[in-house]
Design an enzyme around this catalytic site. Structure first.
Site, PDB file in Angstrom:
ATOM      1  N   ASP A   1      34.869  64.754  15.678  1.00  0.00           N
ATOM      2  CA  ASP A   1      36.141  64.032  15.716  1.00  0.00           C
ATOM      3  C   ASP A   1      36.492  63.583  14.297  1.00  0.00           C
ATOM      4  OD1 ASP A   1      38.375  62.820  16.820  1.00  0.00           O
ATOM      5  OD2 ASP A   1      37.328  60.959  17.292  1.00  0.00           O
TER       6      ASP A   1
ATOM      7  N   SER B   1      31.480  57.051  13.660  1.00  0.00           N
ATOM      8  CA  SER B   1      30.839  56.963  14.960  1.00  0.00           C
ATOM      9  C   SER B   1      29.445  56.385  14.735  1.00  0.00           C
ATOM     10  CB  SER B   1      30.868  58.364  15.583  1.00  0.00           C
ATOM     11  OG  SER B   1      29.961  58.497  16.612  1.00  0.00           O
TER      12      SER B   1
ATOM     13  N   HIS C   1      34.024  55.136  17.295  1.00  0.00           N
ATOM     14  CA  HIS C   1      33.571  55.398  18.666  1.00  0.00           C
ATOM     15  C   HIS C   1      32.685  54.238  19.072  1.00  0.00           C
ATOM     16  CE1 HIS C   1      33.951  59.981  17.748  1.00  0.00           C
ATOM     17  NE2 HIS C   1      35.118  59.363  17.800  1.00  0.00           N
TER      18      HIS C   1
END
Lengths: 197, 286
Positions: free
Chosen positions: A136, A16, A43
């Protein structure tokens, strides 16, 4: 396509915030004939222009590719989850895209990619978590490990975002903790058959 | 050889659950993409704090109210106004000039979910002075979603995304001209609803009902398996006028070998296809 002598049939990478430059460092180390298919879930906002520029660096021998649904998951390019889609790997080694609800507040979600790839490849899978500011990917990496796959995280001390890496380290007994450059070299050597596990 | 027992068990559970739902309630998800359905089911298991899919099956079969409450979770209704602005731009540039040549237009929006993209198309047609001569058929299998679509009422907090998408799509005015805001919601202008018919239609079993100039079916086929996908492509082919247009999701390609002679690209990036009239289509479907 060649089958890698390493015995590995897939690599999944997740990250991310702050993951673009380590990802570039890893991918730049890999030659165009790298024989293990690679899938990446990052992301990202749905705009993505900046993102593409950053990833399409000329040092990279492997091209970044945003797949269509049902494309075969093969070596020779890097499969990048398209903005706003979950990218899954089906058991017949095809890419499956989904616009279902966000997972861990993210779409694409790293867990969606990792968990389905773990089901597909079992112990023949390598999971890599890079810099990021969410949790995540932790469940996905745990599943990869549980199925006998290899787990790697970026060294959190030098990462922009530690949360994602630390979270993965809390839930999974990680096999290797490497810098992005080390990960790149490791994968390259592994594919050539000269890395020791 | 890598044996994966847990995983195989899960796949067995998914098959049994889908079969059980079909036997008990008649809802048929057996032709859906197995992996997508499995992910949805695993989410339900997690949300309900259940141990496995078999427990979910037990609950679904014995508790009809529970089943009814969870049924909508099988269909994916994620959408927004002018989703993928680049598609609408491509449509405006490449399809609209053809549409000008017809005296009247029929458009079928298959799998319209909660209707955002139907109203987006209505706005586009309005701005191109095509809406008056157009009849839009917007269909979905999900009745609750269709109700929302009919109402044309959406959350105001999404307005900035709508406006942003609208402008990126090549919109000529301002999104706010097509809505009226009421506190937490905004409502689509009545004149946009005039030529839209919302209809309950199941792509898996229902037949063709229109000969359309344009069919839109975006991000629906990604949830169907290969066999059902082939059925639906055939259905679309049969439901299109001679040189009609088929618009798919930006990550959906229908150009697998079987379809190559029946559709050609009009705009590759926009995933806009054009029907190639042919007598041989029936050969494509077994």
């Amino acid at each position: 396509m060649n089958v890698s002598t390493s015995g590995f049939e897939g690599i999944v990478i997740g990250g991310s915030a702050g993951s673009i430059s380590p990802l570039c460092a890893i991918l730049s180390a890999l030659p165009s004939d790298f024989s293990i298919p690679i899938a990446v879930a990052l992301h990202r906002s749905s705009g993505g222009v900046e993102f593409h520029k950053a990833l399409g660096s000329p040092e990279m021998a492997l091209k970044i590719y945003e797949p269509n649904d049902r494309d075969p998951f093969v070596a020779g390019k890097v499969f990048l989850a398209p903005a706003d889609y979950h990218m899954l790997v089906d058991k017949d080694k095809t890419i499956c895209l989904s616009t279902s609800d966000m997972t861990n507040y993210a779409r694409p979600s790293i867990d969606e990619l990792f968990e389905t790839a773990a089901d597909c490849f079992g112990k023949k899978l390598i999971g890599i978590i890079l810099s990021g500011a969410s949790r995540d990917g932790s469940d996905g990496l745990m599943k990869i490990k549980a199925k006998g796959g290899l787990t790697i995280v970026q060294n959190p001390l030098k990462a922009d975002g530690e949360t994602m890496i630390r979270s993965a380290m809390e839930t999974t007994n990680i096999d290797y903790l490497y810098s992005p450059e080390q990960i790149g070299r490791f994968l390259k050597d592994l594919d050539k058959g000269s890395a020791t596990l | 050889m890598h044996l994966d027992n847990e995983n195989d068990s899960e796949d067995i559970e998914v098959r049994l659950l889908l079969e059980a739902i079909f036997l008990k309630y008649g809802s048929d998800f057996r032709s859906y993409s197995r992996l997508s359905v499995k992910r949805q089911i695993l989410k339900m298991v997690k949300d309900q704090n259940l141990g496995n899919i078999s427990e979910l099956q037990h609950k679904m079969i014995w508790d009809e109210l529970f089943f009814k409450s969870i049924l909508p979770k099988f269909s994916i209704n994620v959408t927004e106004h002018f989703r993928d602005p680049s598609f609408y731009k491509a449509f405006r540039n490449d399809v609209v000039p053809f549409l000008r040549t017809y005296p009247s237009l029929k458009i079928w929006h298959a799998g319209c979910a909660t209707g955002e993209e139907v109203y987006s198309m209505a706005i586009l047609l309005e701005e191109e002075n095509l809406y008056e001569k157009t009849q839009i058929y917007a269909t979905d299998i999900n009745i609750k979603a269709l109700e929302i679509a009919k109402g044309g009422k959406y959350l105001s907090r999404n307005l900035s995304t709508c406006s942003e998408n609208y402008l990126k799509s090549g919109g000529k005015k301002s999104f706010s001209e097509y809505i009226s805001v009421q506190d937490m919601d905004f409502i689509m202008d009545k004149k946009l609803k005039k030529n839209i018919l919302f209809i309950d239609h199941n792509l898996a079993v229902d037949e063709t009902f229109v000969e359309a100039h344009v069919i839109l079916c975006r991000n629906v086929l990604i949830y169907f398996n290969e066999v059902l996908t082939r059925r639906v492509i055939k259905l679309f082919y049969d439901s299109l006028q001679k040189h009609g247009f088929l618009c798919m999701g930006l990550r959906e390609s229908i150009m697998r070998s079987a379809n190559k002679e029946h559709f050609k690209y009009l705009n590759r990036d926009g995933k806009i296809y054009r029907k190639v009239p042919s007598e041989s289509f029936n050969r494509m479907v077994k």
